[in-house]
Design a protein around this motif. Structure first.
Motif, mmCIF file in Angstrom:
data_model
loop_
_atom_site.group_PDB
_atom_site.id
_atom_site.type_symbol
_atom_site.label_atom_id
_atom_site.label_comp_id
_atom_site.label_asym_id
_atom_site.label_seq_id
_atom_site.Cartn_x
_atom_site.Cartn_y
_atom_site.Cartn_z
ATOM 1 N N ASP A 1 0.851 -1.181 -0.012
ATOM 2 C CA ASP A 1 -0.057 -0.022 0.075
ATOM 3 C C ASP A 1 0.794 1.207 0.206
ATOM 4 O O ASP A 1 1.016 1.866 1.070
ATOM 5 C CB ASP A 1 -0.977 -0.058 1.332
ATOM 6 C CG ASP A 1 -2.197 1.048 1.015
ATOM 7 O OD1 ASP A 1 -2.054 1.948 0.112
ATOM 8 O OD2 ASP A 1 -2.820 0.996 1.989
ATOM 9 N N TYR B 1 -9.093 5.855 8.172
ATOM 10 C CA TYR B 1 -8.239 4.538 8.276
ATOM 11 C C TYR B 1 -8.894 3.326 8.322
ATOM 12 O O TYR B 1 -8.536 2.316 7.457
ATOM 13 C CB TYR B 1 -7.102 4.573 9.487
ATOM 14 C CG TYR B 1 -6.073 5.383 9.155
ATOM 15 C CD1 TYR B 1 -4.851 4.906 8.535
ATOM 16 C CD2 TYR B 1 -5.914 6.722 9.582
ATOM 17 C CE1 TYR B 1 -3.857 5.664 8.216
ATOM 18 C CE2 TYR B 1 -4.793 7.461 9.265
ATOM 19 C CZ TYR B 1 -3.638 6.910 8.741
ATOM 20 O OH TYR B 1 -2.433 7.510 8.472
ATOM 21 N N LEU C 1 -11.911 2.898 6.933
ATOM 22 C CA LEU C 1 -12.672 2.786 5.516
ATOM 23 C C LEU C 1 -11.493 2.387 4.646
ATOM 24 O O LEU C 1 -11.654 1.424 3.607
ATOM 25 C CB LEU C 1 -13.295 4.087 5.081
ATOM 26 C CG LEU C 1 -14.704 4.354 5.875
ATOM 27 C CD1 LEU C 1 -15.020 5.743 5.477
ATOM 28 C CD2 LEU C 1 -15.681 3.361 5.517
ATOM 29 N N ASN C 2 -10.191 2.910 4.692
ATOM 30 C CA ASN C 2 -9.332 2.505 3.907
ATOM 31 C C ASN C 2 -8.809 1.170 3.887
ATOM 32 O O ASN C 2 -8.713 0.612 2.762
ATOM 33 C CB ASN C 2 -8.008 3.402 4.093
ATOM 34 C CG ASN C 2 -6.863 3.247 3.203
ATOM 35 O OD1 ASN C 2 -6.975 3.494 1.973
ATOM 36 N ND2 ASN C 2 -5.779 2.249 3.489
ATOM 37 N N TRP C 3 -8.871 0.808 5.063
ATOM 38 C CA TRP C 3 -8.570 -0.558 5.280
ATOM 39 C C TRP C 3 -9.513 -1.726 4.912
ATOM 40 O O TRP C 3 -9.195 -2.754 4.100
ATOM 41 C CB TRP C 3 -8.174 -0.826 6.944
ATOM 42 C CG TRP C 3 -8.191 -2.520 7.248
ATOM 43 C CD1 TRP C 3 -7.040 -3.171 7.093
ATOM 44 C CD2 TRP C 3 -9.116 -3.201 7.660
ATOM 45 N NE1 TRP C 3 -7.080 -4.409 7.464
ATOM 46 C CE2 TRP C 3 -8.465 -4.531 7.945
ATOM 47 C CE3 TRP C 3 -10.334 -3.128 7.996
ATOM 48 C CZ2 TRP C 3 -9.088 -5.789 8.167
ATOM 49 C CZ3 TRP C 3 -11.022 -4.151 8.658
ATOM 50 C CH2 TRP C 3 -10.548 -5.506 8.685
ATOM 51 N N THR C 4 -10.842 -1.446 5.009
ATOM 52 C CA THR C 4 -11.863 -2.212 4.542
ATOM 53 C C THR C 4 -11.802 -2.243 2.803
ATOM 54 O O THR C 4 -11.824 -3.437 2.604
ATOM 55 C CB THR C 4 -13.209 -1.682 5.022
ATOM 56 O OG1 THR C 4 -13.299 -1.333 6.403
ATOM 57 C CG2 THR C 4 -14.253 -2.465 4.402
ATOM 58 N N TYR C 5 -11.688 -1.085 2.342
ATOM 59 C CA TYR C 5 -11.511 -1.188 0.901
ATOM 60 C C TYR C 5 -10.013 -1.799 0.493
ATOM 61 O O TYR C 5 -10.137 -2.699 -0.472
ATOM 62 C CB TYR C 5 -11.497 0.358 0.283
ATOM 63 C CG TYR C 5 -11.018 0.353 -1.083
ATOM 64 C CD1 TYR C 5 -12.167 0.411 -2.008
ATOM 65 C CD2 TYR C 5 -9.914 0.702 -1.709
ATOM 66 C CE1 TYR C 5 -12.001 0.540 -3.265
ATOM 67 C CE2 TYR C 5 -9.600 0.725 -3.236
ATOM 68 C CZ TYR C 5 -10.736 0.685 -3.900
ATOM 69 O OH TYR C 5 -10.318 0.766 -5.215
ATOM 70 N N TRP C 6 -9.209 -1.680 1.232
ATOM 71 C CA TRP C 6 -7.710 -2.320 0.791
ATOM 72 C C TRP C 6 -8.101 -4.106 1.083
ATOM 73 O O TRP C 6 -7.717 -4.822 0.117
ATOM 74 C CB TRP C 6 -6.775 -1.987 1.762
ATOM 75 C CG TRP C 6 -5.316 -2.539 1.199
ATOM 76 C CD1 TRP C 6 -4.656 -1.832 0.536
ATOM 77 C CD2 TRP C 6 -4.690 -3.822 1.608
ATOM 78 N NE1 TRP C 6 -3.334 -2.691 0.202
ATOM 79 C CE2 TRP C 6 -3.586 -3.830 0.927
ATOM 80 C CE3 TRP C 6 -5.424 -4.861 2.356
ATOM 81 C CZ2 TRP C 6 -2.641 -5.097 0.978
ATOM 82 C CZ3 TRP C 6 -4.258 -6.170 2.455
ATOM 83 C CH2 TRP C 6 -3.168 -6.134 1.645
ATOM 84 N N LEU D 1 -10.903 -5.637 0.838
ATOM 85 C CA LEU D 1 -11.640 -6.196 -0.148
ATOM 86 C C LEU D 1 -11.180 -6.283 -1.464
ATOM 87 O O LEU D 1 -11.628 -7.072 -2.476
ATOM 88 C CB LEU D 1 -13.069 -5.411 -0.109
ATOM 89 C CG LEU D 1 -13.854 -5.382 0.744
ATOM 90 C CD1 LEU D 1 -14.948 -4.312 1.092
ATOM 91 C CD2 LEU D 1 -14.384 -6.858 1.055
ATOM 92 N N ASN D 2 -9.959 -5.531 -1.645
ATOM 93 C CA ASN D 2 -9.463 -5.339 -3.066
ATOM 94 C C ASN D 2 -8.043 -5.922 -3.235
ATOM 95 O O ASN D 2 -7.529 -5.656 -4.416
ATOM 96 C CB ASN D 2 -9.659 -3.804 -3.720
ATOM 97 C CG ASN D 2 -10.995 -3.510 -3.831
ATOM 98 O OD1 ASN D 2 -11.655 -3.757 -4.809
ATOM 99 N ND2 ASN D 2 -11.391 -2.682 -2.960
ATOM 100 N N ASN D 3 -7.644 -6.354 -2.298
ATOM 101 C CA ASN D 3 -6.094 -7.165 -2.411
ATOM 102 C C ASN D 3 -6.224 -8.589 -2.017
ATOM 103 O O ASN D 3 -6.878 -8.841 -0.991
ATOM 104 C CB ASN D 3 -5.299 -6.275 -1.634
ATOM 105 C CG ASN D 3 -4.959 -5.153 -1.959
ATOM 106 O OD1 ASN D 3 -4.217 -4.764 -3.038
ATOM 107 N ND2 ASN D 3 -5.598 -3.838 -1.711
ATOM 108 N N TRP E 1 -11.031 0.600 13.553
ATOM 109 C CA TRP E 1 -12.527 0.392 13.721
ATOM 110 C C TRP E 1 -13.168 0.340 15.249
ATOM 111 O O TRP E 1 -13.920 0.989 15.693
ATOM 112 C CB TRP E 1 -13.212 -0.748 12.864
ATOM 113 C CG TRP E 1 -13.623 -0.592 11.667
ATOM 114 C CD1 TRP E 1 -12.870 -1.292 10.727
ATOM 115 C CD2 TRP E 1 -14.230 0.595 10.979
ATOM 116 N NE1 TRP E 1 -13.337 -0.828 9.170
ATOM 117 C CE2 TRP E 1 -14.093 0.297 9.537
ATOM 118 C CE3 TRP E 1 -15.073 1.583 11.332
ATOM 119 C CZ2 TRP E 1 -14.497 1.237 8.774
ATOM 120 C CZ3 TRP E 1 -15.403 2.513 10.231
ATOM 121 C CH2 TRP E 1 -15.469 2.103 9.054
#
Length: 136
Positions: free
Chosen positions: A39, A82, A84-89, A91-93, A117
């Motif tokens: 990241d 942070y 939200l960023n982690w959740t997105y990461w 789900l996409n990695n 969270w």
């Protein structure tokens, strides 16, 4: 309410220690290249250093949080971003590829957002509590 205030103060310190300790341990004092490679925007060495800085701010405010309502509101936003960023990461990695490259980086990416969270909820609770007391 002395007991609740002491628990809240400890929550600030724990949050800070987790930020500082987590980054320093899992990044191996900024020498673990797997984290910034996975990241490069958020978890660059500069980004990791800023997480350490946030940890120091959390600790520094622990005894005076009752007078820092709007700063605690900023903490809520910071942890939300942070989280939200982690959740997105996540789900996409592919976490398994991170683990195969470096298990400490894998553990870091598996857990850092859970921490964010949790402390988002903690800081939100404190912020709402301060809003209700009417202190500035």
């Amino acid at each position: 309410m002395k007991g609740v205030n002491e628990i809240i103060e400890k929550g600030f310190v724990i949050s800070g220690i987790i930020n500082i300790g987590g980054v320093m341990i899992f990044s191996r004092f900024f020498t673990n290249t797997a984290i910034p490679e996975a990241d490069p925007v958020v978890m660059s060495n500069f980004g990791l250093l800023m997480i350490v800085l946030w940890g120091l701010v959390f600790i520094a405010t622990s005894k005076k949080y009752k007078h820092l309502k709007w700063l605690i509101g900023v903490f809520v936003i910071e942890k939300l971003i942070y989280g939200l960023n982690w959740t997105y990461w996540i789900l996409n990695n592919d976490l398994s590829s991170i683990y195969s490259q470096d298990w400490m980086a894998g553990v870091f990416f598996s857990t850092y957002g859970l921490n964010d969270w949790f402390f988002f909820l903690f800081f939100l609770y404190v912020f709402i509590k301060l809003l209700k007391t009417g202190k500035t």
